[in-house]
Structures are given as structure tokens and as C-alpha cells.
Design a protein around this motif. Structure first.
Motif, mmCIF file in Angstrom:
data_model
loop_
_atom_site.group_PDB
_atom_site.id
_atom_site.type_symbol
_atom_site.label_atom_id
_atom_site.label_comp_id
_atom_site.label_asym_id
_atom_site.label_seq_id
_atom_site.Cartn_x
_atom_site.Cartn_y
_atom_site.Cartn_z
ATOM 1 N N GLY A 1 0.801 -1.215 0.000
ATOM 2 C CA GLY A 1 0.000 0.000 0.000
ATOM 3 C C GLY A 1 0.832 1.261 0.000
ATOM 4 N N SER A 2 2.066 1.168 0.511
ATOM 5 C CA SER A 2 2.947 2.337 0.560
ATOM 6 C C SER A 2 3.375 2.806 -0.825
ATOM 7 C CB SER A 2 4.192 2.010 1.391
ATOM 8 O OG SER A 2 4.915 0.928 0.810
ATOM 9 N N TRP A 3 3.118 2.016 -1.841
ATOM 10 C CA TRP A 3 3.545 2.390 -3.182
ATOM 11 C C TRP A 3 2.630 3.427 -3.833
ATOM 12 C CZ3 TRP A 3 5.756 -2.435 -6.176
ATOM 13 C CH2 TRP A 3 6.872 -2.924 -5.468
ATOM 14 N N ARG A 4 1.586 3.872 -3.127
ATOM 15 C CA ARG A 4 0.729 4.918 -3.691
ATOM 16 C C ARG A 4 1.516 6.190 -3.956
ATOM 17 N NH1 ARG A 4 -2.609 2.419 0.160
ATOM 18 N NH2 ARG A 4 -4.457 1.455 -0.795
ATOM 19 N N ALA A 5 2.560 6.427 -3.199
ATOM 20 C CA ALA A 5 3.361 7.639 -3.349
ATOM 21 C C ALA A 5 4.646 7.372 -4.123
ATOM 22 C CB ALA A 5 3.681 8.220 -1.976
ATOM 23 N N ARG A 6 4.667 6.317 -4.922
ATOM 24 C CA ARG A 6 5.885 5.913 -5.613
ATOM 25 C C ARG A 6 5.686 5.852 -7.123
ATOM 26 N NH1 ARG A 6 10.725 4.059 -2.585
ATOM 27 N NH2 ARG A 6 10.281 5.117 -0.631
ATOM 28 N N LYS B 1 8.783 9.590 -6.142
ATOM 29 C CA LYS B 1 8.257 10.353 -7.277
ATOM 30 C C LYS B 1 9.338 11.217 -7.919
ATOM 31 C CE LYS B 1 3.790 9.297 -7.419
ATOM 32 N NZ LYS B 1 3.130 8.745 -8.630
ATOM 33 N N VAL B 2 10.255 11.718 -7.097
ATOM 34 C CA VAL B 2 11.430 12.406 -7.613
ATOM 35 C C VAL B 2 12.617 11.476 -7.395
ATOM 36 C CG1 VAL B 2 12.886 14.455 -7.504
ATOM 37 C CG2 VAL B 2 10.431 14.644 -7.038
ATOM 38 N N ALA B 3 13.213 11.007 -8.473
ATOM 39 C CA ALA B 3 14.238 9.966 -8.350
ATOM 40 C C ALA B 3 15.311 10.151 -9.410
ATOM 41 C CB ALA B 3 13.604 8.584 -8.487
ATOM 42 N N ILE B 4 16.481 9.611 -9.108
ATOM 43 C CA ILE B 4 17.596 9.619 -10.055
ATOM 44 C C ILE B 4 17.431 8.406 -10.960
ATOM 45 C CG2 ILE B 4 20.104 9.671 -10.322
ATOM 46 C CD1 ILE B 4 20.113 10.485 -7.255
ATOM 47 N N VAL C 1 20.621 12.131 -14.053
ATOM 48 C CA VAL C 1 19.370 12.360 -14.766
ATOM 49 C C VAL C 1 18.237 12.133 -13.770
ATOM 50 C CG1 VAL C 1 17.967 11.729 -16.755
ATOM 51 C CG2 VAL C 1 20.469 11.526 -16.875
ATOM 52 N N VAL C 2 17.501 13.199 -13.464
ATOM 53 C CA VAL C 2 16.495 13.173 -12.406
ATOM 54 C C VAL C 2 15.104 13.313 -13.020
ATOM 55 C CG1 VAL C 2 15.700 14.229 -10.255
ATOM 56 C CG2 VAL C 2 18.152 14.205 -10.812
ATOM 57 N N GLU C 3 14.212 12.398 -12.661
ATOM 58 C CA GLU C 3 12.817 12.444 -13.095
ATOM 59 C C GLU C 3 11.950 12.945 -11.947
ATOM 60 O OE1 GLU C 3 11.722 9.092 -16.374
ATOM 61 O OE2 GLU C 3 12.013 8.375 -14.345
ATOM 62 N N ASN C 4 11.009 13.805 -12.272
ATOM 63 C CA ASN C 4 9.998 14.244 -11.308
ATOM 64 C C ASN C 4 8.636 13.798 -11.822
ATOM 65 O OD1 ASN C 4 8.244 15.481 -9.569
ATOM 66 N ND2 ASN C 4 9.174 17.523 -9.705
ATOM 67 N N HIS C 5 8.144 12.682 -11.276
ATOM 68 C CA HIS C 5 6.824 12.186 -11.658
ATOM 69 C C HIS C 5 5.728 12.761 -10.764
ATOM 70 C CE1 HIS C 5 7.930 9.150 -14.693
ATOM 71 N NE2 HIS C 5 9.051 9.025 -14.005
ATOM 72 N N PRO D 1 16.227 16.044 4.437
ATOM 73 C CA PRO D 1 15.700 14.683 4.317
ATOM 74 C C PRO D 1 16.122 14.033 3.000
ATOM 75 C CG PRO D 1 14.006 16.204 5.066
ATOM 76 C CD PRO D 1 15.164 17.045 4.665
ATOM 77 N N ARG D 2 16.608 12.812 3.096
ATOM 78 C CA ARG D 2 17.047 12.087 1.897
ATOM 79 C C ARG D 2 15.842 11.669 1.075
ATOM 80 N NH1 ARG D 2 20.523 6.780 2.877
ATOM 81 N NH2 ARG D 2 18.506 6.106 3.687
ATOM 82 N N VAL D 3 15.885 11.973 -0.218
ATOM 83 C CA VAL D 3 14.784 11.656 -1.126
ATOM 84 C C VAL D 3 15.090 10.400 -1.933
ATOM 85 C CG1 VAL D 3 13.417 12.489 -3.084
ATOM 86 C CG2 VAL D 3 14.059 14.069 -1.237
ATOM 87 N N ASP D 4 16.287 10.335 -2.528
ATOM 88 C CA ASP D 4 16.645 9.171 -3.349
ATOM 89 C C ASP D 4 18.162 9.080 -3.453
ATOM 90 O OD1 ASP D 4 16.056 6.908 -4.934
ATOM 91 O OD2 ASP D 4 16.392 8.041 -6.770
ATOM 92 N N THR D 5 18.648 7.874 -3.712
ATOM 93 C CA THR D 5 20.068 7.648 -3.958
ATOM 94 C C THR D 5 20.228 6.732 -5.163
ATOM 95 O OG1 THR D 5 20.246 5.666 -2.574
ATOM 96 C CG2 THR D 5 20.563 7.789 -1.474
#
Length: 693
Positions: free
Chosen positions: A179-184, A283-286, A303-307, A377-381
Motif C-alpha cells: 500500500g505504501s507504493w501509492r506515493a511511488r 516520485k522524484v528519483a535519479i 538524470v532526475v525524473e519528477n513524476h 531529508p534524503r529523497v533518493d540515492t
């Protein structure tokens, strides 16, 4: 491969300020590119056609290759897109980033052959289908090995078993989606599907991929239902090689759109032959971290995507890795909603060790997105392994780190008798372990991309690589079709250079193998090769040299190549062994500034068959033919950059010959199943590299 970065070695940047030790570019919203639109029903399945006689089924094709692969400039960096998103990094098969979640699809799936394509009409993609009576298959695996007794032996009957079951087959499995994938942002990743595959999630068509050996990732947003159990269905297609494999004169089955378009002399393993998984990223990821390390400097492009639906305003911190002599560097990152941006960092790393065959030093770079501030806060690596090395061509020599190299190499096919192309890590280690044992420093990944593990292995073991795509034995009509409209060859060139970009071991891009020029087709051939070369150079920050394995030493496009490559079989298929030297001299006289690479040469022997070195088919004859050719090449090492033996191991093929040996080609240094060395193995091992390494 593990991340060697040690926290105690890191030096944090001054909060809120880029380090003066780096040249940085962070794209703001104005420098972003909107994510490409993708159809609600991406390349919907349109059925199949059969031959007029009711023979083998052929797949249908859209007007252009189905993944929509293309390259766009984002703030001066060329970025590869597929399926409406950036073609992502595929290290998820082995490296799980702490900001991401993964569901492995390496398990047992439901499986059923559908050779006449009835599954679509009967709703086999539906989550409501009762598939309890279906068979089972492991993923990864090749369906060829499901039920083909004697597949690996020379004496079994050719043409029977699942190794010869063609057309369509279906895979089905279920996954519990958190269920946590709603924000992914969620994507389904496959490292290979042979030859093509269409994927559904709960009956929603996500897309189609074509090409048996290149990875692909399908965004799942339109079908994802977090917190539920969902059904994945995959329909895989393989074209028959021949209308009847047991016919005395088998008729080949062809498709002008496919690559290769006709039977070729390696085995077209079918199914989900490499790892697969589901990856959930922020949602914002490398999506991709490109690196180029040479001459004491690391160039990096994140290369960063903002979905998401709001702009991202934060920082990207690049750590060039333990052993680089430099610490982390933070730069601003501003990515508009629904967009792609590139954050560029140029870092001096004068103390970083160079990568070379004798000292294969690798480093691990890590990019980290943080919100608001560098230590926010760390967003993505995303991490990647890279090496400091420079490849160039100068004075008819191929150079590594400004020193001439001679490539003592072998061709090899990715297969074993037990698992076909779905090799285990232990099998890769055993197979590739022959390369250093032979005193070789080079492998040609003849004529398709390999599993990512192969490139990791080569990086770690100091083995140089020529990477290839599936463009084997095309003719003028196919070359024109690929260049003018369909674009699958270009897509494969782009994805090869994008996926293998960071590997220091990859020193050459190969564009084709023995493709043909019909009549006055030289202009078409030249335009096709120029298009493929432009594709790889569009995304390669290091501009590696380009070559190909021509079937002639008089190729009309050699002026386009950076390194002249051709296959030669003097004394076997044509001419005399002693013709090689004069042929090399003639090519050098015509192109004095270009190094020459023998991309194939070899003969055959039946293991255990001994006799005079003048008797064809004996182990002695095979070893003597190698020695004759090696001598002529080594004597010309001032302008010949290397020699690549055909082939490391006997291999399987369905091309319509060698049926008396159950489709086994006996041209290897090793036998197919037992991997027992023949005499040529020792002859090759003893051959001294003329440059001493």
C-alpha cells in the motif's frame, strides 16, 4: 559488487554552497524537459499473421519499433527515453538502493505455449483467468530446456523438443503490491525476453519490447493498485528459424522487421531468460547516473525524473567514492513537476587510480537527492561503479591511458548446456574464468548485449570488452528499413551505449556483424552505419571508438569506422592461410591512420579426433590454423590492434547446418557440455602478446 564508500572518509560540503573544487551545473525548471507522452494503450497487440500455407506464425509490428526509444537533449546532455520515461539504471538485479523498494520476479511462474496465438482471444492476460491447469517455469530460464532430451549432445536428434517450439508462450504470476507504493513511481524491469514480449498488469497493457538481449522497464502507474494482489501476464514470441527443422532442405522463416531477420548461427533462446523485478522509486528519483573518468577528472550527469505534481527544489550530493581522493559535493537541483532534469558535476580527482588490465581499479560514485538543503531529508540515492581510464586512437594504434594496447581476445556465446542463456553466476565465473587462464585481455560480446554481470566481471578482472548489438547478417533492404522508418537497430545502439556507459572495461562499440551490401547498396549501408555511429556517440560522454565485424577486408564504409574490424577465414572458407598478411598490408595502405582489429578467425575440430595438422577436422589442424594466423597478425602489431579468436566454446545454432552434430558448431577451444579444452586452447594460451600484456 559492493559499495566501497566508507562514511569516515567523507568530507561534507559547506551547507548551502557548492564546493569550489567542482564545476557544477544544476538545472532549474527552465532547463527541464517535460516527460514524453505515452499512449494510454501502448502499442496494443494487433494479432499475428501466418504464412500462406498455414506455416509458422509471424509477429506483427507497429510502424516504428514498439518501445519508442529516442534521445533528447536535456540541458546539453543527451538522455535516452523509452515508454515515456527515462531508460533507467538496471542495477536493481543486484543492488538495492536504501530509498527504493523491490519485489523480485525470480520465481516459478505459470506457463503455457500458445503457438497459434489463441491466448488473446481467450483473455489469457486477464486477472480473472483460471490458470491452475497451466504448467510451471522458472524465471529466469529458457523454455528451450524445458523438455529437449539430449540438447547438449552431438548425437541427439535435431528438431524435436521445446527447443523447437516457436510462436507465442504466456507467463503469469501474482504479486502483493504494498500500500505504501501509492506515493511511488513503479516500473517492471526485465533484463531480457527472447525474442519479444508484451506485458499486462491486471489486464492493462503496459507495452511491448522487441529485441532478445536488451533490458527494458515499463512504467506501471496506469495499472497499479497498491494494497492489492495483482496479476502480471507476459506474452513472449519467438519466430521459427525454419518451416520444418527436419526437412532435408529446410526453408528459412524470415521477418524484415526483426533483428536478426533470418536464421543466424547461434541459438535464439526463448523466454524470460534473465532476471526480472518490480522497482518502486520516489516520485522524484535519479533515473540514471552517467560517469566519465579520465585524466584526473570525473564528469558526472545525474538524470532526475519528477513524476510528481509539484516542483522539486533541493540538492544533489555527489560522492566520487572511497579512493578517489575527494569527498562529497552538493549542488542545487530544481526539477519541474512532470519533467526530467540533469544535474552535472565535474570533479577533479587527481589522486584516483587509473583502470587498466594490469590494475583494474574501480570506484563507486553515489548521488543523493535531498530536500531543501544538502543535509535535509534524503529523497533518493543511486550508485554506480566507474573507472578512470581513457581510450583513444592515434597513429594507427588503439590506446588505453595514452599507451598502445594489443587485444588478445576471444569471441564467446552466452550459454551453457544446463541453462542455455539463463546462466547462473557460478556458470559465468567458470566460463569467463577461461579468459585470464588463456592469457587473454579482451572479449568480444559477439553479436548481442550480455547480462550486466558480465560487464561487472570484466571491470573487476581487467578484461577489455567490445560490445555488440543484434544486427547480424542484415541485407540492404533491412538496413534501409531500419534507417528510414523502423529504427530498431538505432534503438539497440542507443540502449547499448546508455546501459554500458559507465563500465571502464567497455572500450569499443560494435555496430554489426557481417551485414551485406546487395548490388549498388553501398550508399544505404554507409547511411545505416553513420546513423548507428551517431546514436552511440550521442550518449557516450567518452566517445569510445566505433567498429564492426565486416565480412570483407574491402568494406566501403571503413572510413566511417574508428577501428577497422573484419572477420577473416583465409585457408578455411576461401584462399590460403598466407593470404592474411597481404590483406592486412593492403587495408593498412588504404587507411594508414586507422588501427585494424581481426574480429573473428578460427576453424573447427571434433574433440578427440587427432591426426596430421594438414587433415581438416583434427585438433592438430585447428591449432595449426590458429598459429598461422596469429603469427601474421603479431608481426604487424604496429598497426594491427588485436586478434579475436572464433570461438571460446562450441556453441548451439539453428541456422540450418550442423544437424549431423545436433546443431553444434565445433569451432570452439572448449567442448560445449563438458567444456573440455582442445589443442587450440593451449596453442592460444602460449601465444605471446606482441605488446607484452
Amino acid at each position: 559488487m559492493t559499495d566501497r564508500t566508507h562514511p569516515s572518509e567523507q568530507r561534507p560540503p559547506t551547507p548551502g554552497r557548492p564546493s569550489r573544487r567542482a564545476v557544477v551545473t544544476g538545472l532549474g525548471a527552465a532547463g527541464c524537459l517535460a516527460l514524453p507522452a505515452w499512449p494510454d494503450r501502448a502499442w496494443a497487440a494487433a494479432g499475428t499473421t501466418a504464412t500462406a500455407s498455414g506455416g509458422p506464425v509471424l509477429d506483427t509490428h507497429p510502424d516504428t519499433e514498439p518501445s519508442g526509444t529516442h534521445v533528447r537533449s536535456v540541458g546539453g546532455t543527451n538522455v535516452v527515453f523509452q515508454y515515456g520515461a527515462v531508460l533507467p539504471d538496471f542495477d536493481g538485479w543486484r543492488t538495492h538502493e536504501p530509498t527504493r523498494e523491490y519485489l523480485s520476479l525470480a520465481k516459478r511462474w505459470r506457463f503455457r505455449f500458445d503457438p497459434r496465438n489463441r491466448g488473446l482471444d481467450q483473455g489469457w492476460e486477464s486477472p480473472h483467468l483460471d490458470d491452475s491447469a497451466w504448467g510451471l517455469i522458472d524465471v529466469p530460464a529458457a523454455w528451450d530446456l524445458l523438455d529437449t532430451p539430449g540438447f547438449a549432445t552431438e548425437t541427439a536428434t535435431f528438431g524435436t523438443g521445446t527447443a523447437f517450439t516457436d510462436g507465442y508462450a504466456w507467463y503469469r504470476t501474482t504479486v502483493d503490491v504494498p500500500g505504501s507504493w501509492r506515493a511511488r513511481h513503479v516500473r517492471l524491469a526485465f533484463l531480457a525476453a527472447g525474442y519479444s514480449a508484451e506485458v499486462w498488469l491486471d489486464g492493462t497493457h503496459l507495452g511491448k519490447h522487441e529485441g532478445a538481449n536488451s533490458p527494458f522497464a515499463l512504467p506501471a502507474a496506469k495499472a497499479l493498485r497498491p494494497g492489492t494482489r495483482q496479476t502480471i501476464a507476459v506474452r513472449v514470441f519467438r519466430r521459427a528459424s525454419h518451416a520444418d527443422y527436419t526437412d532435408a532442405t529446410p526453408q528459412p522463416v524470415t521477418d524484415d522487421y526483426e533483428i536478426p531477420y533470418k536464421p543466424v548461427d547461434y541459438w535464439p533462446y526463448a523466454g524470460l531468460t534473465r532476471s526480472a523485478w518490480i522497482e518502486a522509486v520516489p516520485k522524484v528519483a535519479i533515473a540514471k547516473l552517467l560517469t566519465a573518468g579520465a585524466k584526473g577528472r570525473l564528469e558526472a550527469r545525474a538524470v532526475v525524473e519528477n513524476h510528481g505534481t509539484t516542483a522539486f527544489n533541493g540538492y544533489l550530493t555527489l560522492d566520487p567514492g572511497h579512493g578517489s581522493g575527494e569527498g562529497p559535493i552538493a549542488v542545487p537541483a530544481r526539477i519541474a513537476a512532470g519533467s526530467v532534469g540533469v544535474v552535472s558535476v565535474s570533479v577533479p580527482v587527481p589522486g584516483a587510480p587509473r583502470w587498466s588490465p594490469g590494475s583494474p581499479h574501480t570506484l563507486t560514485a553515489r548521488a543523493t537527492l535531498t530536500a531543501s538543503r544538502p543535509h535535509g531529508p534524503r529523497v533518493d540515492t543511486l550508485s554506480t561503479v566507474y573507472g578512470m581510464r581513457d581510450v583513444s586512437v592515434a597513429g594507427a594504434q588503439l590506446r588505453l591511458n595514452d599507451k598502445p594496447v594489443f587485444l588478445k581476445g576471444v569471441n564467446w556465446h552466452e550459454e551453457t548446456a544446463v541453462h542455455g542463456r539463463a546462466m547462473t553466476r557460478a556458470e559465468y565465473d567458470a566460463e569467463l574464468g577461461h579468459i585470464p587462464a588463456l592469457g587473454a585481455n579482451f572479449i568480444r560480446n559477439c553479436v548481442y548485449n550480455r547480462h550486466p554481470y558480465v560487464y561487472d566481471w570484466a571491470d573487476e578482472h581487467g578484461v577489455m570488452v567490445m560490445d555488440d548489438i543484434d544486427t547480424m547478417w542484415l541485407n540492404t533492404a533491412q538496413e534501409k528499413l531500419q534507417t528510414s522508418s523502423y529504427g530498431l537497430a538505432r534503438a539497440q545502439a542507443l540502449t547499448m551505449a546508455w546501459n554500458q556507459h559507465n563500465h571502464p572495461s567497455v572500450i569499443l562499440w560494435g555496430l554489426h556483424n557481417e551485414s551485406e551490401i546487395d548490388g549498388d547498396g553501398a550508399p544505404v549501408y554507409r547511411a545505416w552505419l553513420a546513423d548507428l555511429k551517431a546514436a552511440v556517440h550521442a550518449v557516450d560522454l567518452t566517445t569510445r571508438p566505433v567498429t564492426w565485424a565486416s565480412n570483407t577486408s574491402n568494406d566501403p564504409a571503413f572510413d566511417i569506422a574508428d577501428v577497422i574490424g573484419f572477420n577473416e577465414y583465409f585457408g578455411y572458407f576461401y584462399g590460403k592461410d598466407t593470404d592474411l598478411g597481404p590483406a592486412l598490408d593492403a587495408v593498412h595502405a588504404k587507411y594508414p591512420a586507422k588501427p585494424i582489429l581481426i574480429t573473428e578467425n578460427g576453424t573447427w575440430s571434433q574433440a578427440g579426433h587427432h591426426g596430421p595438422s594438414t587433415t581438416e577436422g583434427t585438433e592438430e589442424w585447428q591449432a595449426a590454423r590458429f598459429a598461422d594466423h596469429w603469427t601474421q597478425v603479431a608481426e604487424r602489431s604496429d598497426f594491427v590492434a588485436g586478434y579475436t579468436y572464433w570461438v571460446l566454446k562450441d556453441y548451439k545454432e539453428r541456422a540450418g547446418y550442423n544437424q549431423d552434430y545436433n546443431g553444434l558448431s565445433l569451432m570452439g577451444m572448449l567442448t560445449f557440455a563438458e567444456e573440455r579444452p582442445k589443442l587450440v586452447y593451449e596453442a592460444f594460451r602460449k601465444a605471446a602478446n606482441p605488446r607484452g600484456r
